[in-house]
Scaffold this motif. Structure first.
Motif, mmCIF file in Angstrom:
data_model
loop_
_atom_site.group_PDB
_atom_site.id
_atom_site.type_symbol
_atom_site.label_atom_id
_atom_site.label_comp_id
_atom_site.label_asym_id
_atom_site.label_seq_id
_atom_site.Cartn_x
_atom_site.Cartn_y
_atom_site.Cartn_z
ATOM 1 N N SER A 180 -59.144 9.089 -69.594
ATOM 2 C CA SER A 180 -60.318 8.217 -69.408
ATOM 3 C C SER A 180 -59.882 6.767 -69.224
ATOM 4 C CB SER A 180 -61.284 8.349 -70.585
ATOM 5 O OG SER A 180 -60.668 7.849 -71.745
ATOM 6 N N LEU A 181 -58.798 6.381 -69.935
ATOM 7 C CA LEU A 181 -58.314 5.001 -69.807
ATOM 8 C C LEU A 181 -57.807 4.742 -68.383
ATOM 9 C CD1 LEU A 181 -57.656 2.413 -71.473
ATOM 10 C CD2 LEU A 181 -55.336 3.296 -71.672
ATOM 11 N N LEU A 182 -57.030 5.689 -67.882
ATOM 12 C CA LEU A 182 -56.448 5.487 -66.552
ATOM 13 C C LEU A 182 -57.536 5.457 -65.469
ATOM 14 C CD1 LEU A 182 -53.235 7.687 -66.797
ATOM 15 C CD2 LEU A 182 -53.447 5.219 -67.064
ATOM 16 N N CYS A 183 -58.650 6.123 -65.724
ATOM 17 C CA CYS A 183 -59.739 6.130 -64.728
ATOM 18 C C CYS A 183 -60.716 4.969 -64.928
ATOM 19 C CB CYS A 183 -60.511 7.440 -64.808
ATOM 20 S SG CYS A 183 -59.483 8.863 -64.464
ATOM 21 N N SER A 184 -60.591 4.282 -66.083
ATOM 22 C CA SER A 184 -61.596 3.248 -66.403
ATOM 23 C C SER A 184 -61.309 1.945 -65.673
ATOM 24 C CB SER A 184 -61.563 2.911 -67.891
ATOM 25 O OG SER A 184 -61.853 4.008 -68.645
ATOM 26 N N PRO A 185 -62.371 1.184 -65.429
ATOM 27 C CA PRO A 185 -62.123 -0.184 -64.975
ATOM 28 C C PRO A 185 -61.647 -1.035 -66.157
ATOM 29 C CG PRO A 185 -64.480 0.231 -65.187
ATOM 30 C CD PRO A 185 -63.792 1.502 -65.542
ATOM 31 N N GLY A 186 -60.936 -2.118 -65.853
ATOM 32 C CA GLY A 186 -60.501 -3.036 -66.906
ATOM 33 C C GLY A 186 -60.822 -4.449 -66.490
ATOM 34 N N TYR A 187 -60.574 -5.399 -67.382
ATOM 35 C CA TYR A 187 -60.878 -6.787 -67.089
ATOM 36 C C TYR A 187 -59.581 -7.503 -66.708
ATOM 37 C CZ TYR A 187 -65.508 -6.318 -69.324
ATOM 38 O OH TYR A 187 -66.785 -5.953 -69.656
#
Lengths: 525, 382
Positions: free
Chosen positions: B233-240
């Motif tokens: 989920s982290l690798l697919c998530s957007p980040g800031y």
């Protein structure tokens, strides 16, 4: 807005209560750790040098007491560090650049030393050499005292902020000299005064427990020898304590005059001010409105002036001088300081507005005011920013700490300190005459001196910390501007949870401790 | 990159390393949570507690140092997260306070609450402590509802608080994001895996060894599942992402995946760490190897270090604000001044020395495993 502001005061009060409660609980256990660590190390050194199993048996007994006390000290300590953030979020931002460094160094240097070598101290008797074990015991004691150094450096900075400059860009104080922070006179004095107070407490505890053994006619050799070690250690510490206490008075007179005036309930300043040895205060309206301070007061003439400034005729400002100002003595009124504080805060707001509107000329001219290297900056910092925190008050009387509490606590602390000195001398005299334990009443007095040692220690803490009120950082940040924006109910709930928990653990600790004392030293297998 | 930026990166590395060491040392908590599962008799439980009891202070001290170092190097995080997620941090403190007395008091006569209560303290600390820490750390990736405005300090007639939380849940809001649960449970089960591997290493008792091997499987499976959920989920998530020059923060899709690609050494460290942990589970469960804890420990340190580095490096906001994008914390906008970071960097030179003496002391004490006979001979017992 009104409701929100009302809750602000509730939050401040509950947050203060929570911090005071956790700090007092923590401070119940720390002094014994500070002193008993060294007493154990001295006893183990005697064992190392003599090879006499008596000393090994003795030191193991005192180490057991140390261990029980240490655990609860750790438990009550962790919460304090995190409360800076949870309850005093603005404070941790405003000073984090300075305060954080001592805390980090404390963790890296002191806590690891303590926690590594304490395991060897307790479990290493049959696993490591005698020399390594002895070194571990000393290092545990030194580690505990080093922890005290760094946290007290941080605390001293709150009483006397030095070695920093305010950065309007980040809206916080930033460190400019680590050495000024570390070696500030308040820090050095506070460290030695506080740790030696811990040594005295530990010495009294050892003497008191030993007296119990003498009363029960058990373990008499251990009790007598322990008393001698404790009296020498406690006596030397007490002399240092008196010396640093004198130093404290002189520094407080200079940097926290309101604290000094509250310690003495000195309302109107005087030249050649006398020191109240013992006194009974009248009610607050009588003191503040009718200027009628004492029911009864025994005073040593000129002593306060002499202790504060080294000159019996020096002027000591009183609470009224600090509130209303005293032009003859060059003292500004609190109202004037509030006015200047607001100008300092508004200058920061001016910088904010200039930055928001992209007005670089105004930004540059405002920045100059905060720059200590320009004449304009020096004038602004000295005349206005110095009183930054006063800008948050709505009434001048907010700057007066709780006078009776501080006045009586100070007398309890000093009175008991003198009593302990006499007790140490008496123990050493009786030991020399080989009459220790011959007077049961005296043993009872020694036993009942244990709670007095705790009373003395907590009183000292009250003088230092209540005397600092209403500031979290003297003159720069009052509690009202330092607190986290949490609703008061949340703080209240956590306050009661921790009161219940710590009280339960204290009862457990006392029961375990008394049982272990009754069991006495174990025989070597 | 100027000196200030180098120092900010250096201190994020130190914080990440302390966090990684802390996660490894949570094997103490993991072991505590399994007190009754692995220790069926009182004698076995005593061996477990005494085995863990000689290490608990390292974990505790590392937690305190982690907090202190975070305060010193990134004070704005301290004031924002601690002052905001009030309930979560208070709960974490509570479960660590009860641990600190439990070891020393549990078997002492007249201990007021009884041995079972102190054992329960150890279990609560072992289970809730690890889960809550994991969920709290997850918010470094998933964010939290807060705003930061330093100039609130200019409000002298009311609340002047700089960092404010936007919901009344004060940190409990983290429980609405499944990724925080996933990392919380990952940490819980990882600590139990490490605890079991530690028992294999440190306790000389056939029954405990056999049971630990079996339970390694039971705990490894949920760990792997939860960890995979979190990582994927982290690798697919957007980040800031933050612009180094302007400080402006914007949303970037697949930010953490991009970070791993941009920082290949960190990616390799992460993969090596994960493989090492998996290998430790295999040799521990399959062969009962005493060395499993070393692979598990080293792997944990490597993987957690890499994860935390991706949270703050490569111009990433390490504490995203879900309320106001520009309030998000980055290593640039939340650090201490250059002077302070520099002073503390000198102090950090002491760290290898500290690690060396801990290592020396640990070896001196762990030369022999804990045995039932030692429990009878030792006069200072937990």
């Amino acid at each position: 807005m009104l409701l929100a502001t009302t809750d602000l005061m509730n939050v401040v009060d509950w947050s203060r209560a929570q911090f005071a409660m956790t700090a007092i609980y923590h401070w119940l256990f720390v002094p014994l750790t500070l002193g008993l660590g060294f007493i154990c190390a001295i006893m183990e050194t005697l064992y190392y040098r003599s090879g006499d199993p008596f000393w090994k048996r003795t030191v193991k007994f005192w180490m057991r007491i140390f261990g029980i006390n240490f655990a609860i000290g750790v438990a009550t300590g962790i919460i304090l560090e995190f409360e800076f953030g949870t309850n005093w979020s603005n404070y941790s931002h405003f000073v984090g650049d300075i305060f954080g460094a001592p805390l980090a160094i404390e963790g890296i240097m002191a806590f690891f030393m303590e926690s590594t070598f304490i395991a060897i101290m307790f479990f290493g008797w049959n696993k490591v050499s005698k020399g390594f074990h002895l070194a571990s015991t000393w290092l545990t004691a030194i580690g505990a005292n080093l922890s005290a150094l760094w946290i007290l450096v941080a605390n001293a900075w709150m009483q006397y902020p030095v070695g920093m400059t305010f950065n309007p860009e980040t809206a916080r104080n930033e460190m400019t000299s680590f050495w000024e922070v570390l070696f500030s006179p308040v820090a050095m004095n506070k460290f030695f005064h506080t740790v030696t107070s811990g040594y005295v407490l530990a010495a009294i505890v050892v003497i008191g427990i030993s007296a119990w053994f003498l009363l029960k006619k058990r373990e008499e050799r251990m009790a007598q020898k322990s008393m001698v070690v404790a009296s020498v250690f406690g006596g030397v510490s007490l002399l240092l304590l008196l010396w640093t206490g004198d130093g404290s008075a002189k520094i407080i007179a200079k940097v926290q005059p309101m604290k000094l005036a509250s310690m003495e309930a000195l309302y109107d300043g005087k030249t050649g001010a006398g020191l109240s040895v013992i006194g009974v205060l009248k009610s607050e309206p009588q003191r503040t409105q009718e200027n009628d301070i004492f029911h009864f007061n025994l005073e040593v003439p000129k002593m306060l002036s002499w202790l504060s400034f080294g000159d019996g005729n020096a002027y000591v400002p009183g609470i009224n001088d600090l509130l209303n100002g005293n032009p003859d003595q060059g003292i500004l009124s609190t109202e004037e300081k509030m006015r200047r504080g607001r100008i300092a805060i508004e200058t920061l707001a001016e910088y904010r507005d200039a930055r928001q509107s992209g007005d670089s000329t105004r930004m540059a001219s405002t920045l100059l005011k905060f720059n200590p290297e320009t004449p304009e900056g020096q004038a602004f910092l000295n005349d206005y920013f110095k009183y930054f925190g006063y800008g948050y008050f709505s009434s001048p009387t907010e700057v007066v700490p709780p006078v009776p509490l501080i006045f009586y606590s100070f007398r309890v602390m000093v009175g008991l300190g003198v009593y302990f000195l006499l007790l140490f001398i008496l123990v050493l005299y009786l030991a020399k005459k080989q009459k220790l334990g011959t007077y049961p009443w005296l043993n009872r007095v020694m036993l009942w001196s244990i709670p007095l040692a705790y009373l003395c220690s907590v009183s000292g803490w009250i003088v230092a910390e209540f005397g600092r009120q209403p500031w979290t950082i003297q003159d720069l940040l009052p509690t009202v501007a330092a607190v986290s924006r949490v609703d008061s109910t949340s703080v209240m709930v956590t306050f009661f949870i921790f009161v219940a928990l710590f009280t339960t653990l204290l009862i457990a600790e006392l029961k375990i401790m008394t049982k272990q004392i009754q069991i006495g030293p174990h025989d070597e297998q | 990159m100027d000196t200030y930026m180098i120092l900010q990166h250096y201190w994020w590395l130190i914080i990440s390393l302390l966090g990684a060491l802390l996660v490894f040392l949570l094997f103490v908590q993991g072991g505590q949570g399994l007190l009754y599962t692995i220790g069926r008799t009182e004698a076995q439980r005593n061996m477990i507690v005494n085995s863990l009891g000689r290490k608990w202070e390292f974990t505790f001290t590392t937690l305190v140092t982690f907090g202190g170092a975070f305060f010193a190097s990134f004070p704005l995080f301290y004031s924002t997260s601690f002052g905001g997620a009030f309930y979560v941090w208070m709960l974490i403190l509570l479960v660590f306070v009860i641990q600190a007395v439990a070891y020393e008091f549990r078997r002492k006569p007249h201990n007021f609450l009884g041995e079972k209560t102190y054992n329960a303290f150890l279990i609560v600390n072992g289970v809730a402590g690890t889960f809550l820490l994991g969920a709290a750390v997850a918010t470094l990736f998933t964010g939290a509802p807060f705003t930061v405005d330093r100039m609130n300090l200019t409000h002298y007639d009311g609340w002047s608080t700089i960092s404010q939380w936007s919901t009344p849940w004060r940190g409990l809001d983290a429980l609405t994001d499944y990724r925080n649960w996933a990392l919380g449970f990952s940490l819980l089960f990882l600590s139990r895996v490490l605890g079991l591997e530690y028992f294999l290493n440190n306790i000389d008792d056939a029954e405990i060894t056999a049971r630990s091997r079996r339970h390694l499987w039971y705990n490894a499976i949920p760990f792997v599942i939860c960890f995979l959920v979190f990582v994927i989920s982290l690798l697919c998530s957007p980040g800031y992402a933050v612009d180094q020059n302007t400080g402006i923060i914007s949303i970037e899709n697949y930010k953490y995946l991009h970070n791993f690609i941009a920082l290949p050494l960190v990616a390799i460290l992460f993969l090596l760490g994960v493989v090492s942990v998996l290998w430790s589970i295999w040799i521990g469960a399959r062969h009962g190897s005493r060395r499993a804890i070393w692979f598990g420990g080293a792997g944990t340190v490597a993987a957690v270090l890499a994860l935390l580095l991706t949270a703050g490096y490569n111009d990433t906001a390490y504490y995203p604000s879900l309320t106001d994008l520009q309030s998000s914390l980055t290593i640039y906008n939340s650090s201490s001044s250059e002077f302070t970071l520099r002073v503390m960097s000198f102090v950090s030179i002491l760290i290898p020395f500290v690690v060396a003496y801990i290592w020396y002391a640990w070896r001196a004490m762990n030369r022999k495993r804990i045995t039932p006979s030692e429990m009878e001979q030792e006069d200072h017992l937990y």
